[in-house]
Write a protein that holds these residues in place. Structure first.
Motif, PDB file in Angstrom:
ATOM      1  N   TRP A  52       0.819  -1.126  -0.007  1.00 54.84           N
ATOM      2  CA  TRP A  52      -0.055  -0.044   0.134  1.00 54.84           C
ATOM      3  C   TRP A  52       0.926   1.307   0.101  1.00 54.84           C
ATOM      4  O   TRP A  52       0.561   2.105  -0.656  1.00 54.84           O
ATOM      5  CB  TRP A  52      -0.925   0.044   1.163  1.00 54.84           C
ATOM      6  CG  TRP A  52      -1.681   1.195   1.516  1.00 54.84           C
ATOM      7  CD1 TRP A  52      -2.678   1.742   0.608  1.00 54.84           C
ATOM      8  CD2 TRP A  52      -1.459   2.191   2.342  1.00 54.84           C
ATOM      9  NE1 TRP A  52      -3.372   2.912   1.039  1.00 54.84           N
ATOM     10  CE2 TRP A  52      -2.475   3.041   2.437  1.00 54.84           C
ATOM     11  CE3 TRP A  52      -0.793   2.231   3.432  1.00 54.84           C
ATOM     12  CZ2 TRP A  52      -2.373   4.230   3.135  1.00 54.84           C
ATOM     13  CZ3 TRP A  52      -0.769   3.460   4.319  1.00 54.84           C
ATOM     14  CH2 TRP A  52      -1.621   4.324   4.189  1.00 54.84           C
ATOM     15  N   CYS A  56       1.269   4.517  -2.693  1.00 57.21           N
ATOM     16  CA  CYS A  56       1.282   5.838  -1.986  1.00 57.21           C
ATOM     17  C   CYS A  56       2.590   6.623  -2.382  1.00 57.21           C
ATOM     18  O   CYS A  56       2.615   7.741  -3.135  1.00 57.21           O
ATOM     19  CB  CYS A  56       1.199   5.953  -0.744  1.00 57.21           C
ATOM     20  SG  CYS A  56      -0.398   5.472   0.162  1.00 57.21           S
ATOM     21  N   LEU A 110      -5.029  -1.451  -5.922  1.00 58.30           N
ATOM     22  CA  LEU A 110      -5.588  -1.061  -4.873  1.00 58.30           C
ATOM     23  C   LEU A 110      -6.638  -2.043  -4.336  1.00 58.30           C
ATOM     24  O   LEU A 110      -6.662  -2.401  -2.963  1.00 58.30           O
ATOM     25  CB  LEU A 110      -6.397   0.242  -5.046  1.00 58.30           C
ATOM     26  CG  LEU A 110      -6.599   1.007  -3.578  1.00 58.30           C
ATOM     27  CD1 LEU A 110      -5.292   1.024  -2.681  1.00 58.30           C
ATOM     28  CD2 LEU A 110      -7.002   2.586  -4.177  1.00 58.30           C
ATOM     29  N   TYR A 113      -5.069  -5.114  -2.962  1.00 51.66           N
ATOM     30  CA  TYR A 113      -4.649  -4.907  -1.450  1.00 51.66           C
ATOM     31  C   TYR A 113      -5.507  -4.926  -0.399  1.00 51.66           C
ATOM     32  O   TYR A 113      -5.433  -5.505   0.588  1.00 51.66           O
ATOM     33  CB  TYR A 113      -3.896  -3.580  -1.660  1.00 51.66           C
ATOM     34  CG  TYR A 113      -3.767  -2.938  -0.233  1.00 51.66           C
ATOM     35  CD1 TYR A 113      -2.460  -3.558   0.537  1.00 51.66           C
ATOM     36  CD2 TYR A 113      -4.108  -1.918   0.156  1.00 51.66           C
ATOM     37  CE1 TYR A 113      -2.276  -3.072   1.789  1.00 51.66           C
ATOM     38  CE2 TYR A 113      -4.353  -1.525   1.580  1.00 51.66           C
ATOM     39  CZ  TYR A 113      -3.073  -1.883   2.258  1.00 51.66           C
ATOM     40  OH  TYR A 113      -2.884  -1.609   3.608  1.00 51.66           O
ATOM     41  N   TYR A 128     -12.843   0.256   0.158  1.00 53.04           N
ATOM     42  CA  TYR A 128     -12.314   0.284  -1.146  1.00 53.04           C
ATOM     43  C   TYR A 128     -13.059   1.040  -1.622  1.00 53.04           C
ATOM     44  O   TYR A 128     -14.132   0.886  -2.049  1.00 53.04           O
ATOM     45  CB  TYR A 128     -12.128  -0.920  -1.599  1.00 53.04           C
ATOM     46  CG  TYR A 128     -11.609  -1.057  -3.043  1.00 53.04           C
ATOM     47  CD1 TYR A 128     -10.549  -0.416  -3.378  1.00 53.04           C
ATOM     48  CD2 TYR A 128     -12.560  -1.262  -4.134  1.00 53.04           C
ATOM     49  CE1 TYR A 128     -10.097  -0.144  -4.854  1.00 53.04           C
ATOM     50  CE2 TYR A 128     -12.229  -1.107  -5.451  1.00 53.04           C
ATOM     51  CZ  TYR A 128     -10.858  -0.729  -5.967  1.00 53.04           C
ATOM     52  OH  TYR A 128     -10.627  -0.474  -7.107  1.00 53.04           O
ATOM     53  N   ILE A 197      -6.512   6.858  -1.462  1.00 46.49           N
ATOM     54  CA  ILE A 197      -5.907   5.811  -0.495  1.00 46.49           C
ATOM     55  C   ILE A 197      -5.494   6.010   0.742  1.00 46.49           C
ATOM     56  O   ILE A 197      -5.475   5.140   1.561  1.00 46.49           O
ATOM     57  CB  ILE A 197      -4.461   5.527  -1.482  1.00 46.49           C
ATOM     58  CG1 ILE A 197      -4.531   4.933  -3.079  1.00 46.49           C
ATOM     59  CG2 ILE A 197      -3.692   4.618  -0.872  1.00 46.49           C
ATOM     60  CD1 ILE A 197      -3.632   5.038  -4.021  1.00 46.49           C
TER      61      ILE A 197
END
Length: 213
Positions: A52, A56, A110, A113, A128, A197
């Motif tokens: 994650w 970022c 994403l 994840y 999410y 995120i």
């Protein structure tokens, strides 16, 4: 956690006095976020959480790069052929990013994840933001073909100083308005995505099961 201005009605066009102020602020916020993510990543993370933070960092690197380039163009206001040369630097950033980080896959990365994290988080489930990210990406898809054209210009315009007969026409072909449009759309997409995120973990990075903090 700092947020990066990213809504379409607040991002200014590049070459105005107000834009110079805003993009300087964007750079300050983006670089602060980048340093925060970098420090956290280097502190050592559980492999799942590291995935994650890597996303970022990639987003933050891009918006920091772009903010730096645009802030300089806005402040210096180059004219004539020098203006096209200044936009070459911004064009290089756009193409470099697309070569190393495919925005087409960020939604799936994403989602994977969050799914992986939620398998064993129990009550501490992550949210999410599928609809929001899909909306941002949809706005961006119209520019994918334009990026391919920009790559050709970039390859001819960058660094071939001994082949002026190739480099000059490539620089002349740079359309600042087109680069502006793509820059603003991609910056908006990546900044909004980064903010979303970050919102997945409401308290920053404090998931006790995975984080050292």
């Amino acid at each position: 956690m700092n947020q990066v201005a990213a809504t379409s009605n607040t991002i200014m066009s590049i070459e105005t006095e107000q834009a110079a102020i805003q993009w300087r602020g964007n750079y300050e916020n983006a670089s602060a976020l980048l340093n925060q993510y970098y420090d956290f990543y280097r502190d050592g993370l559980h492999p799942i959480l590291a995935k994650w933070v890597e996303i970022c960092i990639q987003c933050a690197i891009f918006i920091t790069d772009i903010s730096f380039e645009v802030a300089n163009i806005s402040a210096l206001k180059p004219v004539g052929f020098a203006r096209k040369l200044a936009y070459k630097g911004l064009l290089l950033r756009l193409v470099e990013f697309q070569n190393h980080f495919d925005v087409r896959t960020i939604n799936e990365d994403l989602k994977n994840y969050v799914t992986e994290m939620n398998k064993d988080l129990g009550e501490e489930q992550l949210f999410y933001p599928a609809n929001e990210i899909a909306d941002f990406r949809k706005r961006l898809t119209s520019h994918f073909n334009e990026w391919d054209k920009l790559k050709i210009i970039r390859n001819n315009a960058a660094g071939h100083y001994k082949k002026i007969s190739v480099q000059l026409p490539a620089l002349e072909a740079i359309d600042p308005d087109e680069v502006d449009k793509i820059t603003l759309e991609l910056f908006t997409y990546m900044a909004n995505t980064l903010n979303l995120i970050a919102s997945i973990h409401p308290e920053g990075f404090k998931l006790s099961k995975y984080s050292h903090r």
